[in-house]
Each structure stands twice: as C-alpha cells, then as structure tokens.
Design an enzyme around this catalytic site. Structure first.
Site, PDB file in Angstrom:
ATOM      1  N   LYS A 114       0.988  -0.928  -0.339  1.00 58.21           N
ATOM      2  CA  LYS A 114       0.196  -0.113  -0.410  1.00 58.21           C
ATOM      3  C   LYS A 114       1.033   1.554   0.133  1.00 58.21           C
ATOM      4  O   LYS A 114       1.909   1.380   0.569  1.00 58.21           O
ATOM      5  CB  LYS A 114      -0.533  -0.007   1.076  1.00 58.21           C
ATOM      6  N   ASP A 154      -6.428   4.272  -4.278  1.00 65.18           N
ATOM      7  CA  ASP A 154      -7.444   4.488  -3.140  1.00 65.18           C
ATOM      8  C   ASP A 154      -8.600   5.195  -2.877  1.00 65.18           C
ATOM      9  O   ASP A 154      -8.410   6.216  -4.231  1.00 65.18           O
ATOM     10  CB  ASP A 154      -6.464   3.816  -2.640  1.00 65.18           C
TER      11      ASP A 154
HETATM   12  P1  NDP Z   1     -13.524   7.565  -2.937  1.00 67.46           P
HETATM   13  O1  NDP Z   1     -11.978   8.780  -2.994  1.00 67.46           O
HETATM   14  O2  NDP Z   1     -14.055   7.554  -4.410  1.00 67.46           O
HETATM   15  O3  NDP Z   1     -13.998   7.668  -2.184  1.00 67.46           O
HETATM   16  C1  NDP Z   1     -14.452   8.204  -0.782  1.00 67.46           C
HETATM   17  C2  NDP Z   1     -15.567   7.650   0.037  1.00 67.46           C
HETATM   18  O4  NDP Z   1     -15.209   8.400   1.355  1.00 67.46           O
HETATM   19  C3  NDP Z   1     -16.155   9.291  -0.638  1.00 67.46           C
HETATM   20  O5  NDP Z   1     -17.352   9.749  -0.452  1.00 67.46           O
HETATM   21  C4  NDP Z   1     -15.714  10.525   0.779  1.00 67.46           C
HETATM   22  O6  NDP Z   1     -16.358  11.912   1.179  1.00 67.46           O
HETATM   23  C5  NDP Z   1     -15.970   9.820   2.278  1.00 67.46           C
HETATM   24  N1  NDP Z   1     -14.799   9.846   3.234  1.00 67.46           N
HETATM   25  C6  NDP Z   1     -13.426   9.999   2.617  1.00 67.46           C
HETATM   26  N2  NDP Z   1     -13.111   9.665   4.244  1.00 67.46           N
HETATM   27  C7  NDP Z   1     -13.757  10.079   4.901  1.00 67.46           C
HETATM   28  C8  NDP Z   1     -13.746  10.758   5.910  1.00 67.46           C
HETATM   29  N3  NDP Z   1     -12.280  10.351   7.092  1.00 67.46           N
HETATM   30  N4  NDP Z   1     -15.264  10.396   6.943  1.00 67.46           N
HETATM   31  C9  NDP Z   1     -16.395  11.014   5.902  1.00 67.46           C
HETATM   32  N5  NDP Z   1     -15.578  10.362   4.587  1.00 67.46           N
HETATM   33  C10 NDP Z   1     -15.372  10.105   4.215  1.00 67.46           C
HETATM   34  O7  NDP Z   1     -12.436   6.035  -2.392  1.00 67.46           O
HETATM   35  P2  NDP Z   1     -12.819   5.278  -3.057  1.00 67.46           P
HETATM   36  O8  NDP Z   1     -15.041   4.627  -2.929  1.00 67.46           O
HETATM   37  O9  NDP Z   1     -11.894   4.228  -3.590  1.00 67.46           O
HETATM   38  O10 NDP Z   1     -12.765   4.151  -1.400  1.00 67.46           O
HETATM   39  C11 NDP Z   1     -13.835   3.710   0.045  1.00 67.46           C
HETATM   40  C12 NDP Z   1     -12.960   3.129   0.819  1.00 67.46           C
HETATM   41  O11 NDP Z   1     -12.935   1.746  -0.168  1.00 67.46           O
HETATM   42  C13 NDP Z   1     -11.832   2.794   0.905  1.00 67.46           C
HETATM   43  O12 NDP Z   1     -11.646   2.689   2.520  1.00 67.46           O
HETATM   44  C14 NDP Z   1     -11.061   2.465   0.693  1.00 67.46           C
HETATM   45  O13 NDP Z   1      -9.916   1.795   1.189  1.00 67.46           O
HETATM   46  C15 NDP Z   1     -11.952   0.967  -0.025  1.00 67.46           C
HETATM   47  N6  NDP Z   1     -11.378  -0.091  -1.025  1.00 67.46           N
HETATM   48  C16 NDP Z   1     -10.864   1.459  -2.341  1.00 67.46           C
HETATM   49  C17 NDP Z   1     -11.069  -0.258  -3.276  1.00 67.46           C
HETATM   50  C18 NDP Z   1     -11.566   0.533  -4.502  1.00 67.46           C
HETATM   51  O14 NDP Z   1     -11.253  -0.588  -5.707  1.00 67.46           O
HETATM   52  N7  NDP Z   1     -11.417   1.884  -5.057  1.00 67.46           N
HETATM   53  C19 NDP Z   1     -10.814  -1.385  -3.405  1.00 67.46           C
HETATM   54  C20 NDP Z   1     -11.054  -2.131  -1.604  1.00 67.46           C
HETATM   55  C21 NDP Z   1     -11.339  -1.522  -0.420  1.00 67.46           C
HETATM   56  P3  NDP Z   1     -15.305  13.689   0.232  1.00 67.46           P
HETATM   57  O15 NDP Z   1     -15.445  12.889  -0.886  1.00 67.46           O
HETATM   58  O16 NDP Z   1     -16.337  14.248   1.046  1.00 67.46           O
HETATM   59  O17 NDP Z   1     -13.703  13.609  -0.064  1.00 67.46           O
END
Ligand code: NDP
Length: 452
Positions: A114, A154
């Site tokens: 990571k 991510d």
């Molecule tokens: P994105 O950046 O596309 O989206 C993240 C989302 O979470 C946004 O809605 C963001 O809000 C919100 N967010 C981020 N930080 C916070 C916080 N501290 N408090 C509240 N809301 C928060 O990321 P992903 O959708 O790719 O990833 C989401 C999760 O899934 C993570 O844990 C990631 O590690 C996990 N994951 C992702 C994979 C992938 O293929 N993308 C694979 C496996 C796991 P805002 O838009 O306001 O920033």
C-alpha cells in the site's frame, strides 16, 4: 516488536487478525504458525520519500510519500495509493497488512502493499495534480514494476491520477508496461475495474443472503455510507437487483431518504458521480426533494429499519453505538466495502450477536473478504496486460462473481475447520476469512524459506 507505539491503526488491524487466529483452534493444530504471524507482521520493505512540487502560484510545496512493500510471497506487491491529508505510516501499514490476506483470498498471484502521500487533492487544479503525480512517480517509479509492485487507486486516486502517474512512469522509464491498474480502457485498463469493488461487495452479500435463506437483494432496504467509487457502484448494483438504497454520505455529512418506498435512482447516482468527479460535496446534490441532509453525520442512526448496511467510505466509520442502533433496527447484514469500516467494538458486538442469536443474528463480513473484488479485477487487468489482450465485460464480470464466491466459501470452510460453531449459529466470516488468507500466505512464505 512488530507494532511501534505510534501505530494505532496498524495495531488495530494486527490485533483483529491475531485475536481471531488465537481464538480459533489454528495455533493448537499448527503452533508453528505463530512464527509465521510474527514474521508476516513486519513489512519486507518500507520506502519513504519527499515529494516536491509547484503550485499554480509558483510556490514550492512538499509532501511525504510512502510505499509499504509488505509481503511478496504470493506475487508482486499489489495494493492502492491513497492521497489524503491523514495518510501516515500507521494507516499505510494497516492497509498493506489487510491487503496481504485480502489478495490471498482472491486466489490470484498477488502479494500485498500500500502507498500514498499526505497530499490533499481537494481544491487542487488539474495542473497541480499532474505536477504532484509526476514528482511522486519520479521517486516511486524506482521501486515498482509490472513484476515487482503494481499500485492502483484508493481514496483520492481515481482515473485522472492513475493517468498522470502512468504517464510519468512511461516517460521516466521508457517502458509501457502494466505497472499500475485502474488504467484507461484505451491504454491497458480492464473493463469492470471501476465497478469491481462495489459490484463484488454486492455479489458477496448476495451469497450471504442466500446462505441465510433470505433470498436475494430484491425488496431489501440498504444503507450505504460514502459516495465515492465503491459506494457509487455498490448502490447501482443494489438498485439493479431490486433493492432500495436509502442513504449515501461524504466527509461533509449524510443524505438519507425517509419514505418507505423511496430509493436513490440510477439517475441520482449519476448526478452524484458527476459532482464527485468535480470534487464537490454531496450538499450540492439537488435530487428529487425527498432526501434530507444531515451535516457532519454518518447515516447509520438516521436510516431507521434497514436489512443491510454497507460502510463504503473510510476506516472506523461504524462505532459500537451505531452498531447497537443497526441491530435494534433489525439490520441483519453488515458488509464492509471500505477497509476496516467497523471499529473493533462494533465487530465485537456483531460477533457476540452471532454467537447468541443463532440464525436470526446480524452477520458481519470484513472488508478483507467483502471488498476483495477491486483488487481481484486489478489482478485480471494484470493478466490481460501480460497477454496484451482485453477481455469482454461479460468475461470479467463472470470471473469477478466466481472470485467472490471462492472468497466467501474459503471463509466458510476455514470457519468450519478451525472455529467452534454451535448448532444453528452462523459461521464467523471474520475468523474464517482471516484464517483462510493467513494459511495461504504462511504456507507460501514457509515454502520460500521466509520462516521455518
Ligand atoms: P473515494 O475517494 O472514491 O471515496 C471515498 C468516500 O469516502 C468519499 O465519499 C469521501 O468523501 C468519503 N470519505 C473519505 N474520508 C472520509 C472521512 N474521514 N470521513 C467521512 N467520509 C470520508 O474512495 P473509494 O470509494 O475508492 O474508497 C472507499 C473505501 O473503500 C476506502 O476505505 C478504500 O480503502 C476502500 N477500498 C477501495 C477500493 C477501490 O477499488 N477503490 C478497493 C477496496 C477497498 P469526500 O468525497 O467528501 O472526500
């Protein structure tokens, strides 16, 4: 000592795994695996570097860049890059550690890693993002490669960032190779990669529902947090399968629908996708007037009666108190789209319910298993890059479904073998998945002389 005193997130992830192994019969049957756990808790390598870039005003900016190359016993290091101001070594070690066992559950040839930086992409121009990515890759590029380490996206790293990172690597190294996944379709990307984590999560939950004898998604009420990549495609797949999606959220607050029949629609999700592409907050979603916005909140205590909860935003986004409300409101499946979406206290509560309430209990699925679809399709992207071929949507989607089924069944099988389960009790997916992933990695490390 594998855990340093300043690594709370890594400590949480390590303890979650170690405790489930300790509480099973694994170490009684295989005491030698304790050594494997001790060795695997220390990354093979940690790379830290500075990233100096120029903002639009011509000022010098500097950030901390990292890559944790945790374990390569099953294949090249594989895991995403996170760009967020909260990024530090503890968070990346937790994510890298989880990634090792998640990747093992996919059955593909991928080790765990990571990386990322404490850079905040919010409010930055395209030019600033490009200059940051170019500078970040100038150093990272020395340590990765198609057969060495293959990062992906991510939080904060989507198609635009992968494009700039890939372009920087290609130009610096004079090599067009599958060094990153999540690439654009015309330059080596795989169909279904953007959808894979969200779709895979829903396929996994579908298997849970069938196992519980509750049919499929049709007619179920689903609460989702987040509104990024994972949340968007999880929501779309739930809706496609006939479920009602009653919430989404972001770092500013939650959107909740109250009417019994109300659901976010595919049009709503596509409006939210375009807001997020422009890096806007969900407050700007005008919707159809049926939703309410709760500032600074997560959705769980506001959604009322739901059947399924899918945390899809970030780590520790379901507390014990929120877990209690979900249970009280009749929720019977919690599956993590995000990594470590639930706090340890919430997991303990779900697991205690599972052990006392038999088949009517809430069933918890850890991200390690339930969200492995993203990295699985990244693995399929690597396979297509090696073949210099592109598979159809249907082929990739079918393989994704098969991988989610294998991951689900691996968890069930290991739970049956190593975790005491009373008559009528649902098996522990957290213990089963941890054990299944761990054994695979431990065996490969042993065969390769990493421990003895
Ligand atoms: P994105 O950046 O596309 O989206 C993240 C989302 O979470 C946004 O809605 C963001 O809000 C919100 N967010 C981020 N930080 C916070 C916080 N501290 N408090 C509240 N809301 C928060 O990321 P992903 O959708 O790719 O990833 C989401 C999760 O899934 C993570 O844990 C990631 O590690 C996990 N994951 C992702 C994979 C992938 O293929 N993308 C694979 C496996 C796991 P805002 O838009 O306001 O920033």
């Amino acid at each position: 000592m594998a855990i340093l005193p300043t690594e709370p997130e890594f400590e949480q992830a390590y303890n979650e795994l170690a405790t489930t192994l300790e509480n099973s019969t694994l170490f009684q049957k295989h005491p030698e695996y304790r050594t494997a756990l001790k060795v695997s808790a220390i990354p093979e390598r940690v790379i830290q570097f500075r990233v100096v870039w120029e903002d639009d005003a011509g000022n010098l900016q500097v950030n901390r860049g990292y890559r944790v190359q945790f374990n390569s016993a099953l294949g090249p290091y594989k895991g995403g890059l996170r760009l967020h101001p909260s990024v530090n070594l503890s968070i990346l070690k937790f994510l890298g550690f989880e990634q090792i066992f998640k990747n093992a559950l996919t059955g593909l040839s991928m080790g765990g890693g990571k990386g990322g930086a404490d850079f905040d992409p919010k409010g930055k121009s395209d030019g600033e993002i490009r200059r940051f990515c170019t500078s970040f890759m100038r150093e990272l590029g020395k340590h990765i490669g198609a057969d060495t380490d293959v990062p992906a996206g991510d939080i904060g790293v989507g198609g635009r960032e992968i494009g700039y990172l890939f372009g920087a690597y290609r130009k610096d190294r004079n090599k067009f190779e599958g060094v990153l996944t999540g690439k654009g379709l015309s330059w080596g990307g795989s169909l279904i990669r953007p959808e894979a984590t969200g779709y895979g999560l829903v396929y996994y939950v579908d298997l849970m529902l069938q196992h519980m004898g509750k049919g499929g998604f049709a007619g179920k009420r689903v609460a989702i947090s987040g509104s990024g990549n994972v949340a968007q495609y999880a929501a779309l797949k739930c809706i496609e399968l006939g479920a009602t999606v009653v919430s989404l959220s972001d770092s500013t607050g939650a959107l909740v629908l109250d009417g019994a029949e109300d659901s976010f629609t595919p049009e709503d999700i596509s409006a939210i996708m375009s807001l997020k592409e422009k890096r806007k907050a969900i407050t700007e979603f005008s919707g159809n007037g049926k939703h309410r916005y709760i500032a600074g909140a997560r959705p769980w205590v506001y959604v009322g009666k739901v059947d399924i909860a899918l945390p899809c935003a970030t780590e520790n986004e379901v507390s014990k108190e929120e877990a209690e409300v979900l249970v009280r409101n009749g929720c019977y499946v919690v599956a993590e789209g995000s990594n470590m979406g639930c706090t340890q206290e919430a997991i303990d509560l779900f697991e205690a319910e599972r052990q006392t309430k038999g088949s009517s209990a809430i069933w918890y699925a850890p991200g390690k298993a339930a969200n492995c679809g993203g990295v699985a399709v990244s693995g399929l992207e690597m396979a297509q890059n090696s073949q210099r071929l592109r598979w159809t949507r249907e082929v990739v989607d079918e393989r994704l479904k098969d991988i989610m089924k294998d991951a689900f069944e691996a968890g069930l099988k290991s739970a049956a073998e190593y975790v005491e389960t009373k008559e009528g009790e649902l098996p522990s997916l957290v213990a089963g998945s941890n054990i299944a992933g761990f054994i695979k990695v431990a065996e490969a490390m042993h065969d390769q002389g990493d421990w003895w």
